[in-house]
Design a protein around this motif. Structure first.
Motif, mmCIF file in Angstrom:
data_model
loop_
_atom_site.group_PDB
_atom_site.id
_atom_site.type_symbol
_atom_site.label_atom_id
_atom_site.label_comp_id
_atom_site.label_asym_id
_atom_site.label_seq_id
_atom_site.Cartn_x
_atom_site.Cartn_y
_atom_site.Cartn_z
ATOM 1 N N ALA A 23 -41.577 1.405 -12.583
ATOM 2 C CA ALA A 23 -40.660 0.915 -11.555
ATOM 3 C C ALA A 23 -40.365 -0.571 -11.740
ATOM 4 O O ALA A 23 -41.255 -1.363 -12.066
ATOM 5 C CB ALA A 23 -41.250 1.164 -10.171
ATOM 6 N N CYS A 25 -39.680 -2.594 -9.454
ATOM 7 C CA CYS A 25 -40.224 -3.360 -8.333
ATOM 8 C C CYS A 25 -41.691 -3.745 -8.534
ATOM 9 O O CYS A 25 -42.241 -4.516 -7.742
ATOM 10 C CB CYS A 25 -40.069 -2.588 -7.029
ATOM 11 S SG CYS A 25 -40.917 -0.998 -7.014
ATOM 12 N N PHE A 38 -38.353 -5.494 -0.201
ATOM 13 C CA PHE A 38 -38.064 -4.084 0.022
ATOM 14 C C PHE A 38 -38.317 -3.650 1.470
ATOM 15 O O PHE A 38 -38.134 -2.482 1.796
ATOM 16 C CB PHE A 38 -38.877 -3.214 -0.943
ATOM 17 C CG PHE A 38 -38.472 -3.448 -2.370
ATOM 18 C CD1 PHE A 38 -37.354 -2.830 -2.891
ATOM 19 C CD2 PHE A 38 -39.192 -4.323 -3.172
ATOM 20 C CE1 PHE A 38 -36.953 -3.065 -4.191
ATOM 21 C CE2 PHE A 38 -38.799 -4.561 -4.472
ATOM 22 C CZ PHE A 38 -37.677 -3.935 -4.991
ATOM 23 N N ALA A 51 -32.661 -6.144 -3.035
ATOM 24 C CA ALA A 51 -33.514 -4.984 -3.289
ATOM 25 C C ALA A 51 -32.716 -3.849 -3.915
ATOM 26 O O ALA A 51 -33.166 -3.205 -4.868
ATOM 27 C CB ALA A 51 -34.160 -4.518 -1.985
ATOM 28 N N LYS A 52 -31.517 -3.608 -3.398
ATOM 29 C CA LYS A 52 -30.675 -2.544 -3.967
ATOM 30 C C LYS A 52 -30.261 -2.863 -5.402
ATOM 31 O O LYS A 52 -30.128 -1.958 -6.224
ATOM 32 C CB LYS A 52 -29.445 -2.316 -3.095
ATOM 33 C CG LYS A 52 -29.746 -1.547 -1.830
ATOM 34 C CD LYS A 52 -28.458 -1.253 -1.100
ATOM 35 C CE LYS A 52 -28.654 -0.201 -0.057
ATOM 36 N NZ LYS A 52 -27.389 0.275 0.474
ATOM 37 N N CYS A 55 -33.173 -1.922 -7.496
ATOM 38 C CA CYS A 55 -33.249 -0.452 -7.573
ATOM 39 C C CYS A 55 -32.171 0.111 -8.505
ATOM 40 O O CYS A 55 -32.399 1.115 -9.177
ATOM 41 C CB CYS A 55 -33.090 0.167 -6.183
ATOM 42 S SG CYS A 55 -34.503 -0.084 -5.093
ATOM 43 N N CYS A 58 -33.456 0.398 -11.962
ATOM 44 C CA CYS A 58 -34.744 1.071 -12.115
ATOM 45 C C CYS A 58 -34.616 2.435 -12.801
ATOM 46 O O CYS A 58 -33.820 3.274 -12.373
ATOM 47 C CB CYS A 58 -35.394 1.244 -10.742
ATOM 48 S SG CYS A 58 -37.094 1.806 -10.838
ATOM 49 N N ARG A 61 -35.729 5.505 -10.314
ATOM 50 C CA ARG A 61 -35.164 5.473 -8.966
ATOM 51 C C ARG A 61 -35.167 6.839 -8.307
ATOM 52 O O ARG A 61 -35.493 6.968 -7.136
ATOM 53 C CB ARG A 61 -33.749 4.899 -9.018
ATOM 54 C CG ARG A 61 -33.173 4.649 -7.640
ATOM 55 C CD ARG A 61 -31.904 3.877 -7.729
ATOM 56 N NE ARG A 61 -30.824 4.818 -7.965
ATOM 57 C CZ ARG A 61 -29.585 4.462 -8.220
ATOM 58 N NH1 ARG A 61 -29.265 3.213 -8.302
ATOM 59 N NH2 ARG A 61 -28.660 5.366 -8.407
ATOM 60 N N CYS A 64 -38.634 7.776 -7.219
ATOM 61 C CA CYS A 64 -38.989 6.969 -6.054
ATOM 62 C C CYS A 64 -38.367 7.552 -4.786
ATOM 63 O O CYS A 64 -39.035 7.680 -3.758
ATOM 64 C CB CYS A 64 -38.524 5.529 -6.270
ATOM 65 S SG CYS A 64 -38.897 4.409 -4.918
ATOM 66 N N ARG A 78 -36.272 2.465 -0.541
ATOM 67 C CA ARG A 78 -36.894 3.310 -1.562
ATOM 68 C C ARG A 78 -35.790 4.060 -2.299
ATOM 69 O O ARG A 78 -34.870 4.585 -1.675
ATOM 70 C CB ARG A 78 -37.841 4.334 -0.926
ATOM 71 C CG ARG A 78 -39.014 3.766 -0.162
ATOM 72 C CD ARG A 78 -40.121 3.234 -1.044
ATOM 73 N NE ARG A 78 -40.615 4.164 -2.014
ATOM 74 C CZ ARG A 78 -41.637 4.983 -1.842
ATOM 75 N NH1 ARG A 78 -42.293 4.999 -0.711
ATOM 76 N NH2 ARG A 78 -42.021 5.777 -2.807
ATOM 77 N N GLY A 79 -35.871 4.104 -3.595
ATOM 78 C CA GLY A 79 -34.880 4.817 -4.390
ATOM 79 C C GLY A 79 -33.474 4.260 -4.249
ATOM 80 O O GLY A 79 -32.496 4.967 -4.458
ATOM 81 N N GLY A 80 -33.379 2.999 -3.875
ATOM 82 C CA GLY A 80 -32.068 2.369 -3.742
ATOM 83 C C GLY A 80 -31.390 2.616 -2.410
ATOM 84 O O GLY A 80 -30.236 2.239 -2.227
#
Length: 188
Positions: A23, A25, A38, A51-52, A55, A58, A61, A64, A78-80
């Motif tokens: 990840a 992050c 996040f 944060a996005k 992601c 990532c 993603r 996640c 989480r996961g964008g």
């Protein structure tokens, strides 16, 4: 002309957290990441955008996002997706039917499945002649439960076939009428 290949989805296995090592992050010596980014407040649009953006880069993603949905995690990005963006996905998770997950399960991978996906695994296994013992192993259930699932499926398929309207209409001869030449129509 450039050829594009689409790699098959790699679904997270039961209890698998190894994806977290890949990840973006994860803070490292060379890539310091503040985990607080996040978990922004709803009005902290700069933190949300940052944060996005992370992601978006990532490679894990999807794993996640799946982990957040399957664990019921409602906090943070989480996961964008933000908490609000994941809300509808949480509500629809039980109805998720991803055939790539079904196929992975039939192939022997321990993938997180929804109820709809578990039903699809039973149907696919039955259609492909998978034994009850193998189905039990795939779904982590007893052989007796697998037998019961196959019995219920056979009954449902049989009843579905009985409910289908017949395509054959009664011929006039069967109803006591006699056929004449005009009843057959003409060839075009």
């Amino acid at each position: 002309m450039t050829a594009t290949t689409i790699s098959p989805a790699r679904h997270r296995l039961l209890g698998d957290h190894t994806w977290q090592a890949d990840a973006v992050c994860q803070s490292t010596e060379y890539n310091p990441v503040d985990p607080e980014i996040f978990f922004p407040e709803p009005d902290e649009t700069d933190k949300i955008a940052a944060a996005k953006a992370l992601c978006g880069q990532c490679p894990v993603r999807r794993a996640c996002l799946d982990a957040a949905l399957e664990a019921g995690t409602t906090d943070g990005i989480r996961g964008g997706l933000t908490e609000e963006e994941r809300g509808p996905l949480h509500e629809k998770l039980a109805q998720r039917l991803d055939y790539s997950r079904v196929n992975d399960t039939i192939a022997g991978r321990d993938v997180h499945l929804t109820k709809a996906e578990r039903r699809a695994v039973v149907r696919a296994a039955y259609r492909h002649g998978v034994s009850e013992q193998r189905l039990a192993w795939l779904l982590k259930i007893t052989e007796e439960h697998a037998q019961k699932l196959y019995r219920e499926l056979r009954r449902a398929l049989r009843n579905r076939d009985l409910d289908q309207p017949s395509d054959t209409a009664l011929l006039p001869e069967a109803s006591g009428e006699h056929l004449v030449r005009d009843d057959f129509g003409t060839a075009a």
